[in-house]
Design a protein around this motif. Structure first.
Motif, PDB file in Angstrom:
ATOM      1  N   VAL A 107      -5.419  -1.251  -1.698  1.00  0.00           N
ATOM      2  CA  VAL A 107      -4.709  -1.637  -1.277  1.00  0.00           C
ATOM      3  C   VAL A 107      -5.515  -0.582   0.637  1.00  0.00           C
ATOM      4  O   VAL A 107      -5.941   0.703  -0.144  1.00  0.00           O
ATOM      5  CB  VAL A 107      -3.326  -0.782  -1.400  1.00  0.00           C
ATOM      6  N   THR A 108      -5.658  -0.838   1.683  1.00  0.00           N
ATOM      7  CA  THR A 108      -5.960  -0.558   2.464  1.00  0.00           C
ATOM      8  C   THR A 108      -5.135   0.471   3.614  1.00  0.00           C
ATOM      9  O   THR A 108      -3.501   0.820   3.368  1.00  0.00           O
ATOM     10  CB  THR A 108      -6.774  -1.431   3.251  1.00  0.00           C
ATOM     11  N   GLN A 109      -5.572   2.290   2.945  1.00  0.00           N
ATOM     12  CA  GLN A 109      -5.217   3.444   3.459  1.00  0.00           C
ATOM     13  C   GLN A 109      -3.878   2.909   4.595  1.00  0.00           C
ATOM     14  O   GLN A 109      -4.242   2.371   5.894  1.00  0.00           O
ATOM     15  CB  GLN A 109      -6.076   4.540   3.789  1.00  0.00           C
ATOM     16  N   GLY A 110      -2.797   3.325   5.027  1.00  0.00           N
ATOM     17  CA  GLY A 110      -1.833   3.360   5.962  1.00  0.00           C
ATOM     18  C   GLY A 110      -0.874   1.809   5.449  1.00  0.00           C
ATOM     19  O   GLY A 110       0.422   2.008   6.501  1.00  0.00           O
ATOM     20  N   ASN A 111      -1.191   1.248   5.042  1.00  0.00           N
ATOM     21  CA  ASN A 111      -0.316  -0.083   5.191  1.00  0.00           C
ATOM     22  C   ASN A 111       0.419   0.303   3.727  1.00  0.00           C
ATOM     23  O   ASN A 111       0.790   1.355   3.204  1.00  0.00           O
ATOM     24  CB  ASN A 111      -1.035  -1.558   4.289  1.00  0.00           C
ATOM     25  N   LYS A 112       1.637  -0.393   3.985  1.00  0.00           N
ATOM     26  CA  LYS A 112       3.011  -0.654   2.986  1.00  0.00           C
ATOM     27  C   LYS A 112       2.636  -1.449   2.460  1.00  0.00           C
ATOM     28  O   LYS A 112       2.799  -2.361   2.822  1.00  0.00           O
ATOM     29  CB  LYS A 112       4.165  -0.349   3.504  1.00  0.00           C
ATOM     30  N   VAL A 113       3.045  -1.091   1.101  1.00  0.00           N
ATOM     31  CA  VAL A 113       3.064  -2.583   0.280  1.00  0.00           C
ATOM     32  C   VAL A 113       4.461  -2.253  -0.334  1.00  0.00           C
ATOM     33  O   VAL A 113       4.793  -1.665  -1.081  1.00  0.00           O
ATOM     34  CB  VAL A 113       2.110  -2.590  -0.824  1.00  0.00           C
TER      35      VAL A 113
ATOM     36  N   THR B 201       0.996   4.262   1.786  1.00  0.00           N
ATOM     37  CA  THR B 201       0.057   4.390   1.493  1.00  0.00           C
ATOM     38  C   THR B 201      -0.648   5.589   2.600  1.00  0.00           C
ATOM     39  O   THR B 201      -1.648   6.082   2.302  1.00  0.00           O
ATOM     40  CB  THR B 201      -0.480   3.206   1.153  1.00  0.00           C
ATOM     41  N   THR B 202       0.704   5.438   3.355  1.00  0.00           N
ATOM     42  CA  THR B 202      -0.295   6.435   4.902  1.00  0.00           C
ATOM     43  C   THR B 202      -0.335   7.833   4.363  1.00  0.00           C
ATOM     44  O   THR B 202       0.059   8.222   3.155  1.00  0.00           O
ATOM     45  CB  THR B 202       0.318   7.129   5.622  1.00  0.00           C
TER      46      THR B 202
ATOM     47  N   ASP C 291      -5.149   1.040  -5.392  1.00  0.00           N
ATOM     48  CA  ASP C 291      -6.266   2.022  -5.414  1.00  0.00           C
ATOM     49  C   ASP C 291      -6.067   2.304  -3.464  1.00  0.00           C
ATOM     50  O   ASP C 291      -6.439   0.502  -3.396  1.00  0.00           O
ATOM     51  CB  ASP C 291      -7.471   1.451  -5.975  1.00  0.00           C
ATOM     52  N   ILE C 292      -6.044   3.165  -2.910  1.00  0.00           N
ATOM     53  CA  ILE C 292      -6.352   3.581  -1.475  1.00  0.00           C
ATOM     54  C   ILE C 292      -7.510   3.888  -1.132  1.00  0.00           C
ATOM     55  O   ILE C 292      -8.385   4.544  -1.681  1.00  0.00           O
ATOM     56  CB  ILE C 292      -5.507   4.610  -1.641  1.00  0.00           C
ATOM     57  N   THR C 293      -8.238   2.613  -0.399  1.00  0.00           N
ATOM     58  CA  THR C 293      -8.953   2.928   0.433  1.00  0.00           C
ATOM     59  C   THR C 293      -9.076   2.226   1.858  1.00  0.00           C
ATOM     60  O   THR C 293      -8.233   2.775   2.117  1.00  0.00           O
ATOM     61  CB  THR C 293      -9.935   1.850  -0.071  1.00  0.00           C
ATOM     62  N   ASP C 294      -9.873   3.429   2.394  1.00  0.00           N
ATOM     63  CA  ASP C 294     -10.275   3.520   4.326  1.00  0.00           C
ATOM     64  C   ASP C 294     -10.532   2.558   4.542  1.00  0.00           C
ATOM     65  O   ASP C 294     -10.885   1.329   4.147  1.00  0.00           O
ATOM     66  CB  ASP C 294     -11.653   4.645   4.088  1.00  0.00           C
TER      67      ASP C 294
END
Length: 345
Positions: free
Chosen positions: A257-263, A312-313, A342-345
């Motif tokens: 998941v890209t950082q800052g997104n809400k899943v 994920t912020t 797994d949080i990615t930039d």
């Protein structure tokens, strides 16, 4: 009496028993001695202890036929109470031929007496306590819980507890004695009302106590507990008619998941019991997670969704979060589900 590990080496013994060792006396050592009774020189290549608590030393030069050598084992008992049994693997060379044998040390470590500094390491003003928290442990919402916590006056003048406390009404603290003399031990008596707290799972509250000390007269403590709903003992027939909470799954992996997104995902909750199921609370272990059941009361045989969202912020890397669901299922009043990402930039 000698102990022969091979035809060429004769040790005084293969095992040394230290007997009772006092922790406060520090390391103890024993020297195993041996004679080279063979026809060729012996060279000890190394001695490997079975743990870092044992330090070996040995004769480094070659031992000629008829000469003697030694291997010293030193054992450090610090923070190792109770029985110990350690080995020393000895490797040596007879001429050009490698050989090995094993020696042993054993004994019992008697722990050093604990001082007041060991027992109560936290200092607040002139007072010593174990922790800056009162752990009430696992409790139910049936009745009041009372626990006692030691306190020691390490100062040179008496300390008086003042009759005031800042904190929630369901927590009260009393003192015995109310005036604690220098180098005296007293107790703080914490009374906790889980029912009035009206919460479930792990909870934490802050209380501030006051003394007449000129410095650090305000003493802040956390009161922590894990609260479960109380269920009286039930018969087999009553259990058979009780509600029962069942999940379609207990874990969800969002993957990358890209950082800052809400899943968001959803779990299915089914009442597989015979009476109404009441969802008391869905409690995440992190403010970044929100869980919302479609409804709080589930009829027998009914299935509802519980949406779980993860923000994920400011998160990075592998994340693991849990949600504890509390219900009136008497066989499993608290159940845990989890999400991963797994949080990615």
């Amino acid at each position: 009496m000698s102990f022969s590990v091979a035809q060429e080496l004769e040790f005084d013994k293969s095992t040394h028993d230290f007997g009772e060792v006092k922790e406060e006396d520090g390391p103890v050592s024993y020297t195993f001695t041996f004679v080279n009774s063979g026809a060729e020189a012996v060279q000890i290549n190394g001695v490997q202890a079975s743990c870092g608590c044992t330090t070996p030393q040995w004769t480094k030069e070659a031992i000629q036929p008829g000469d003697s050598g030694s291997i010293t084992a030193e054992y450090n008992p610090l923070n190792r109470p109770g029985k110990f049994d350690k080995s020393l693997a000895v490797t040596y060379k007879l001429g050009s031929k490698p050989q090995s044998t094993t020696l042993y040390i054993e004994g019992i470590v008697k722990p050093k007496p604990k001082t007041i500094e060991d027992e109560l390491p936290t200092i607040i003003g002139n007072l010593r306590v174990k922790y800056k928290s009162f752990n009430m442990g696992k409790v139910t919402d049936k009745e009041l819980v009372v626990k006692r916590f030691d306190v020691y006056n390490a100062g040179d003048s008496a300390v008086t507890w003042l009759d005031s406390i800042v904190g929630p009404k369901y927590i009260s603290v009393s003192f015995d004695p109310e005036v604690l003399q220098p180098e005296d031990l007293g107790v703080m008596i914490v009374t906790y009302d889980p029912k009035a707290k009206n919460d479930l799972g792990f909870v934490s509250d802050n209380v501030v106590l006051f003394t007449d000390e000129q410095e650090e007269s305000e003493k802040s403590f956390n009161v922590i507990a894990t609260i479960q709903e109380y269920f009286p003992e039930m018969t087999a027939d009553e259990l058979a008619k009780a509600p029962k909470l069942t999940f379609d799954r207990t874990q969800h992996d969002f993957g990358k998941v890209t950082q800052g997104n809400k899943v968001v995902t959803a779990f299915s909750l089914t009442n597989t019991g015979k009476s109404e199921l009441s969802i008391r609370k869905a409690k995440p272990n992190c403010g970044c997670t929100i869980s919302t059941p479609e409804k709080d009361v589930i009829a027998p045989g009914e299935t509802v969704k519980m949406e779980v969202s993860f923000d994920t912020t400011s998160r990075r890397g592998r994340q693991y979060k849990t949600i504890t669901v509390f219900s009136n299922d008497p066989t499993a009043p608290s159940q845990m589900i989890s999400i991963k990402a797994d949080i990615t930039d």
